[in-house]
Design an enzyme around this catalytic site. Structure first.
Site, PDB file in Angstrom:
ATOM      1  N   SER A   7       0.807  -1.291   0.235  1.00 50.04           N
ATOM      2  CA  SER A   7      -0.073  -0.074   0.024  1.00 50.04           C
ATOM      3  C   SER A   7       0.912   1.217   0.036  1.00 50.04           C
ATOM      4  O   SER A   7       2.204   1.104   0.011  1.00 50.04           O
ATOM      5  CB  SER A   7      -0.796  -0.056   1.297  1.00 50.04           C
ATOM      6  OG  SER A   7      -0.163  -0.014   2.421  1.00 50.04           O
ATOM      7  N   LYS A  11      -1.563   5.629  -5.424  1.00 47.51           N
ATOM      8  CA  LYS A  11      -2.640   5.318  -6.273  1.00 47.51           C
ATOM      9  C   LYS A  11      -3.489   6.573  -6.535  1.00 47.51           C
ATOM     10  O   LYS A  11      -3.642   6.969  -7.620  1.00 47.51           O
ATOM     11  CB  LYS A  11      -3.777   4.313  -5.771  1.00 47.51           C
ATOM     12  CG  LYS A  11      -3.727   3.153  -6.607  1.00 47.51           C
ATOM     13  CD  LYS A  11      -4.656   2.241  -6.115  1.00 47.51           C
ATOM     14  CE  LYS A  11      -4.494   1.728  -4.546  1.00 47.51           C
ATOM     15  NZ  LYS A  11      -5.585   0.800  -3.900  1.00 47.51           N
ATOM     16  N   ILE A 143      -8.193  -9.539   1.765  1.00 45.78           N
ATOM     17  CA  ILE A 143      -9.518 -10.418   2.114  1.00 45.78           C
ATOM     18  C   ILE A 143     -10.580  -9.353   1.673  1.00 45.78           C
ATOM     19  O   ILE A 143     -11.642  -9.388   1.273  1.00 45.78           O
ATOM     20  CB  ILE A 143      -9.655 -10.945   3.449  1.00 45.78           C
ATOM     21  CG1 ILE A 143      -8.810 -12.368   3.391  1.00 45.78           C
ATOM     22  CG2 ILE A 143     -11.258 -11.479   3.817  1.00 45.78           C
ATOM     23  CD1 ILE A 143      -8.894 -12.972   4.713  1.00 45.78           C
ATOM     24  N   LYS A 181      13.711  -5.398  -9.398  1.00 45.77           N
ATOM     25  CA  LYS A 181      12.869  -6.859  -9.210  1.00 45.77           C
ATOM     26  C   LYS A 181      11.485  -6.557  -9.641  1.00 45.77           C
ATOM     27  O   LYS A 181      10.730  -5.944  -9.106  1.00 45.77           O
ATOM     28  CB  LYS A 181      13.215  -7.490  -7.966  1.00 45.77           C
ATOM     29  CG  LYS A 181      14.395  -7.891  -7.530  1.00 45.77           C
ATOM     30  CD  LYS A 181      14.798  -8.945  -8.409  1.00 45.77           C
ATOM     31  CE  LYS A 181      16.288  -9.314  -8.053  1.00 45.77           C
ATOM     32  NZ  LYS A 181      16.785 -10.478  -9.155  1.00 45.77           N
ATOM     33  N   LYS A 183       9.428  -9.427 -10.038  1.00 43.92           N
ATOM     34  CA  LYS A 183       8.651 -10.412  -9.638  1.00 43.92           C
ATOM     35  C   LYS A 183       7.448 -10.112  -8.990  1.00 43.92           C
ATOM     36  O   LYS A 183       6.275 -10.619  -9.272  1.00 43.92           O
ATOM     37  CB  LYS A 183       9.530 -11.418  -8.909  1.00 43.92           C
ATOM     38  CG  LYS A 183       8.822 -12.745  -8.531  1.00 43.92           C
ATOM     39  CD  LYS A 183       8.709 -13.636  -9.795  1.00 43.92           C
ATOM     40  CE  LYS A 183      10.222 -14.401 -10.104  1.00 43.92           C
ATOM     41  NZ  LYS A 183      10.420 -15.036 -11.333  1.00 43.92           N
ATOM     42  N   LYS A 217       9.637  -6.937 -20.535  1.00 42.10           N
ATOM     43  CA  LYS A 217       9.543  -8.285 -19.912  1.00 42.10           C
ATOM     44  C   LYS A 217       8.229  -8.343 -19.174  1.00 42.10           C
ATOM     45  O   LYS A 217       7.343  -9.310 -19.200  1.00 42.10           O
ATOM     46  CB  LYS A 217      10.871  -8.554 -19.135  1.00 42.10           C
ATOM     47  CG  LYS A 217      10.723  -9.927 -18.420  1.00 42.10           C
ATOM     48  CD  LYS A 217      12.072 -10.161 -17.708  1.00 42.10           C
ATOM     49  CE  LYS A 217      11.759  -9.885 -16.003  1.00 42.10           C
ATOM     50  NZ  LYS A 217      12.782  -9.922 -15.261  1.00 42.10           N
ATOM     51  N   CYS A 375      -9.396  26.296  13.141  1.00 44.93           N
ATOM     52  CA  CYS A 375     -10.717  25.669  13.981  1.00 44.93           C
ATOM     53  C   CYS A 375     -10.104  25.410  15.228  1.00 44.93           C
ATOM     54  O   CYS A 375      -9.967  26.435  16.017  1.00 44.93           O
ATOM     55  CB  CYS A 375     -10.807  24.133  13.132  1.00 44.93           C
ATOM     56  SG  CYS A 375     -12.357  23.465  13.790  1.00 44.93           S
ATOM     57  N   MET A 378      -7.999  28.537  16.163  1.00 47.68           N
ATOM     58  CA  MET A 378      -8.712  29.684  16.233  1.00 47.68           C
ATOM     59  C   MET A 378      -9.184  29.688  17.689  1.00 47.68           C
ATOM     60  O   MET A 378      -9.244  30.837  18.424  1.00 47.68           O
ATOM     61  CB  MET A 378      -9.684  29.791  15.211  1.00 47.68           C
ATOM     62  CG  MET A 378     -10.692  31.055  15.617  1.00 47.68           C
ATOM     63  SD  MET A 378     -12.242  30.107  16.476  1.00 47.68           S
ATOM     64  CE  MET A 378     -13.478  31.707  16.124  1.00 47.68           C
ATOM     65  N   HIS A 501     -12.076  25.783   7.955  1.00 43.29           N
ATOM     66  CA  HIS A 501     -10.845  25.126   7.370  1.00 43.29           C
ATOM     67  C   HIS A 501     -10.386  25.788   6.029  1.00 43.29           C
ATOM     68  O   HIS A 501     -10.802  24.908   5.175  1.00 43.29           O
ATOM     69  CB  HIS A 501     -10.699  23.309   7.450  1.00 43.29           C
ATOM     70  CG  HIS A 501     -10.934  22.936   8.717  1.00 43.29           C
ATOM     71  ND1 HIS A 501      -9.826  22.217   9.340  1.00 43.29           N
ATOM     72  CD2 HIS A 501     -11.901  22.778   9.485  1.00 43.29           C
ATOM     73  CE1 HIS A 501     -10.276  21.961  10.396  1.00 43.29           C
ATOM     74  NE2 HIS A 501     -11.548  22.087  10.590  1.00 43.29           N
ATOM     75  N   GLU A 503      -7.885  25.279   4.484  1.00 45.16           N
ATOM     76  CA  GLU A 503      -6.916  24.416   3.753  1.00 45.16           C
ATOM     77  C   GLU A 503      -7.663  23.456   2.814  1.00 45.16           C
ATOM     78  O   GLU A 503      -7.107  22.906   1.650  1.00 45.16           O
ATOM     79  CB  GLU A 503      -5.959  23.484   4.776  1.00 45.16           C
ATOM     80  CG  GLU A 503      -6.747  22.528   5.439  1.00 45.16           C
ATOM     81  CD  GLU A 503      -7.397  23.261   6.894  1.00 45.16           C
ATOM     82  OE1 GLU A 503      -7.526  24.222   7.126  1.00 45.16           O
ATOM     83  OE2 GLU A 503      -7.459  22.336   7.707  1.00 45.16           O
TER      84      GLU A 503
HETATM   85  N1  GLN Z   1     -12.254  20.473  18.636  1.00 44.67           N
HETATM   86  C1  GLN Z   1     -12.860  21.468  18.121  1.00 44.67           C
HETATM   87  C2  GLN Z   1     -14.086  21.383  18.143  1.00 44.67           C
HETATM   88  O1  GLN Z   1     -14.927  20.238  17.687  1.00 44.67           O
HETATM   89  C3  GLN Z   1     -12.083  21.986  16.899  1.00 44.67           C
HETATM   90  C4  GLN Z   1     -12.328  20.791  15.851  1.00 44.67           C
HETATM   91  C5  GLN Z   1     -11.165  20.816  14.756  1.00 44.67           C
HETATM   92  O2  GLN Z   1     -10.210  21.659  15.035  1.00 44.67           O
HETATM   93  N2  GLN Z   1     -11.452  20.377  13.688  1.00 44.67           N
HETATM   94  O3  GLN Z   1     -15.064  22.441  18.034  1.00 44.67           O
END
Ligand code: GLN
Length: 535
Positions: A7, A11, A143, A181, A183, A217, A375, A378, A501, A503
C-alpha cells in the site's frame, strides 16, 4: 484503478494525474475512492490510523485522497466520491430491513457486489462526466478488497470497452544485488488475473529508472501491451507526476484503449506555470506548524499542500517546521519560534498538546508575528486572549474542561442533543460574511466566502463585547446563525483565526487567498526581521 504489492504507492496521485491530463484535454472527469474498511466514513478514525480526515463541501468526512483529487482537478467532490465497505453494507442491510429483498437470501454476491456497482456508476449516471476514475483502496489479495474486485470484474463485462483497469504496482531495488525486481509485479498481476481481471495498463512505481527491456519483460509476462507498461519514478513534487505520466502517453493509451478519438496535446499551460514557479523559487519562507501530530506527515496534509501552493505563488520555497505542541513550554518557546516568518496553530481535538498551543499563541501575539489559527487553533487564540488579556485565568473550551467558569468556547446549541459520534459535527461548507475592513476580507477580495467546517464547539457570543473592547474582533460570522467564524487582532500585522478550514479548498490552480495573504505577511515580516531567506 487497483493497486498491488504494497500500500501507500500513491494510487491517489496516479488517479489524480490521469484525471488532470484528461481534463486538460477538455473532458469532464471526476474521481472516486472505495475504501475497504468497515467504518462508515473516516470521521471517527484518528490521524494515526488514516492520516488527515478531509471534508467535502456537502459535509462528508472523507479519505485524504479526495484532497488530492480536488487539488489536482479543481473539481469539488461530494459524499458520492468516497464510499466504504461500511456504507455498502449499511445500505444493503437497510434495504433488507425495508423488505426490498423479501423472500431472498441476502449475500455478498450478488447483493453486496450489486450495491458496489450501483455506487461505482452513480456519478457516471448524473451525465456530468465523460470519465469516472474509481480508485479501489487497499491491495489486491486483501480479504477485504475481494467484493470490490468482483464488482470490477463484473463491470468490465457489462461496460465492455467503456471500462478499463489501470493497475499500480511496486518494483523494488535490491541494493545488495544492485537490481530492480519485477517478480512482485508479476505476482500481483497474477493475483488480479485469478479474480478474473486483466489489467489494461500497468504503472510501476519505482525509486530507480526501469530500463525498457525490463518493461517489455513485464508486458510479456502480464499480457499487457508494451506501450501500456509505464513507470512512476520518484519525483521532487507530486505535482510533476501528471507531466511524467504524459511523457509516457498514459492519457493517450487510456483514450486509445477505450476507443475515444483524440487529437493534439493536453493544455497544461497553467499547470506548467505553477511547476515553473515551484522549481524556480529560490528564497524561502519559513513557517512553523504547531500541532500534536508532528511525527505523521499525513496528519496535516491539506495545510501542508495549501502552504506549498501559496508559497509557490508568492515565489518562495516553503520551509515548514513541525513544532510539537506537547513539547512547547514558556522556557523553550523563544528558541523554537524565533526565526520563523509565520506560525500556524493546527486544528485538533482533545486536551493533549493544548497548553503548548497557548504558549505559542502568547509568544506570537506578544511578538506580533503573522499567525493563522485554524479551527481548534482559532479556538485556542480566543482562550489564550481570554486568559492573558481579559484576565480570565480559567477560561477554556468546554471540550477541555466542562466546568470552566469562563466557557469562551462552548458546545454549539445544535450539538447539545447529539449523542452519536459519527458524522454529527457541523460539517461542510457554510457561508461566512466578513467585515469589509478586515484582514480576511482584504485577503479574499470579497466579504462573502464559503469555506468548510468540521467542529462541535464555537466562540461563545456572550463574551463578544468583552473581546471586542479589548481588541480581539469578530470579523466573520455565519449570516443565518450568527456563529462567529473569524477573529482577528486588527492592531497586529496579521493575526487571524478561522473556525473553518481554509486548507480544504486550496488547489494548484486556485490557491486559497487566506494562505496567500498569510504568506505575504510572513514574507514582509521575515524581511523586516532580517531573517536569512536563502536557506
Ligand atoms: N475540537 C474542536 C471542535 O470540535 C475543533 C475541531 C477542529 O479543529 N477540527 O470544535
Amino acid at each position: 484503478m487497483t493497486g498491488g504489492v504494497v500500500s501507500s504507492l500513491g494510487k491517489g496521485i496516479i488517479a489524480s494525474s490521469l484525471a488532470r491530463l484528461l481534463l486538460s484535454r477538455g473532458y469532464r472527469v471526476t474521481i472516486q475512492k472505495f475504501d475497504p474498511y468497515i467504518n462508515i466514513d473516516p470521521g471517527t478514525l484518528n490521524p494515526y490510523e488514516h492520516g488527515e480526515c478531509y471534508v467535502t463541501v456537502d459535509g462528508h468526512e472523507a479519505d485524504l485522497d479526495l484532497g488530492h483529487y480536488e487539488r489536482f482537478t479543481n473539481i469539488q467532490t461530494t459524499r458520492a466520491n468516497n464510499v466504504t465497505t461500511g456504507r455498502i453494507y449499511q445500505s444493503v442491510i437497510d434495504k433488507e430491513r425495508r423488505g426490498d429483498y423479501l423472500g431472498k437470501t441476502v449475500q455478498i454476491i450478488p447483493h453486496i457486489t450489486d450495491e458496489i456497482k450501483r455506487n461505482v456508476k452513480l456519478l457516471g449516471n448524473t451525465g456530468d462526466y465523460d470519465f469516472v476514475i474509481t480508485e479501489i483502496g487497499g491491495t489486491v489479495g486483501d480479504i477485504e478488497s475481494t467484493p470490490f474486485l468482483e464488482a470490477v470484474r463484473q463491470l468490465r463485462w457489462e461496460l465492455g470497452r467503456n471500462a478499463l483497469c489501470v493497475h499500480l504496482t511496486y518494483v523494488p531495488y535490491l541494493k545488495a544485488a544492485k537490481e530492480l525486481k519485477t517478480k512482485p509485479t508479476q505476482h500481483s498481476v497474477k493475483m488480479l488475473q485469478q479474480v478474473g481481471i486483466q489489467p489494461d495498463v500497468l504503472v510501476l512505481r519505482t525509486e530507480k529508472e526501469i530500463p525498457p527491456n525490463m518493461l517489455r519483460k513485464v508486458a510479456q509476462f502480464c499480457n499487457v501491451s508494451p506501450e501500456a507498461v509505464t513507470q512512476s519514478l520518484d519525483v521532487p513534487t507530486i505535482y510533476q507526476v501528471p507531466l511524467m505520466m504524459h511523457a509516457q502517453k498514459l492519457d493517450e493509451i487510456v483514450l486509445e484503449k477505450m476507443g475515444v478519438p483524440y487529437e493534439g496535446e493536453p493544455d497544461l499551460k497553467r499547470w506548467n506555470n505553477f511547476l515553473d514557479k515551484l522549481k524556480s523559487a529560490e528564497k524561502v519562507v519559513r513557517i512553523g506548524l504547531v500541532g500534536k501530530y508532528v511525527e505523521l506527515q499525513d496528519a496535516y496534509k491539506s495545510i501542508n499542500e495549501s502552504l506549498s501552493h501559496a508559497a509557490t505563488y508568492c515565489d518562495r520555497r516553503l520551509k515548514l517546521e513541525y513544532i510539537h505542541s506537547e513539547k512547547l513550554t514558556n522556557s523553550n518557546v523563544d528558541e523554537r519560534l524565533r526565526g520563523l516568518d509565520g506560525v500556524i496553530i493546527a486544528p485538533g481535538f482533545g486536551q493533549r498538546g493544548i497548553e503548548g498551543k497557548f504558549v505559542a499563541l502568547k509568544w506570537c501575539r506578544e511578538h506580533d508575528i503573522p499567525t493563522l489559527g485554524i479551527c481548534l487553533g482559532m479556538q485556542c487564540m480566543v482562550i489564550e486572549f481570554a486568559r492573558n488579556v481579559l484576565g480570565l485565568p480559567e477560561a477554556n473550551s468546554t471540550e477541555m474542561n466542562p466546568h470552566t467558569p469562563d466557557n469562551v468556547i462552548d458546545l454549539m446549541e445544535e450539538q447539545k442533543s447529539v449523542s452519536n459520534m459519527g458524522g454529527t459535527m457541523r460539517l461542510g461548507a457554510y457561508e461566512c460574511v466578513l467585515l469589509p475592513d478586515s484582514k480576511a476580507a482584504e485577503a479574499y477580495g470579497t466579504t462573502t466566502v464559503k469555506e468548510r467546517h468540521r467542529h462541535r464547539f464555537e466562540f461563545n457570543s456572550d463574551y463578544r463585547d468583552r473581546f471586542e473592547a479589548a481588541g480581539m474582533k469578530c470579523v466573520g460570522e455565519n449570516p443565518a446563525t450568527h456563529l462567529v467564524e473569524v477573529v482577528e487582532l486588527p492592531d497586529h500585522r496579521w493575526f487571524v483565526g478561522t473556525q473553518y478550514h481554509p486548507e480544504y479548498s486550496s488547489t494548484v490552480l486556485d490557491p486559497n487567498p487566506l494562505f496567500i495573504s498569510f504568506l505575504n505577511a510572513a514574507i514582509t515580516y521575515g524581511a523586516e526581521q532580517g531573517h536569512d531567506d536563502n536557506n
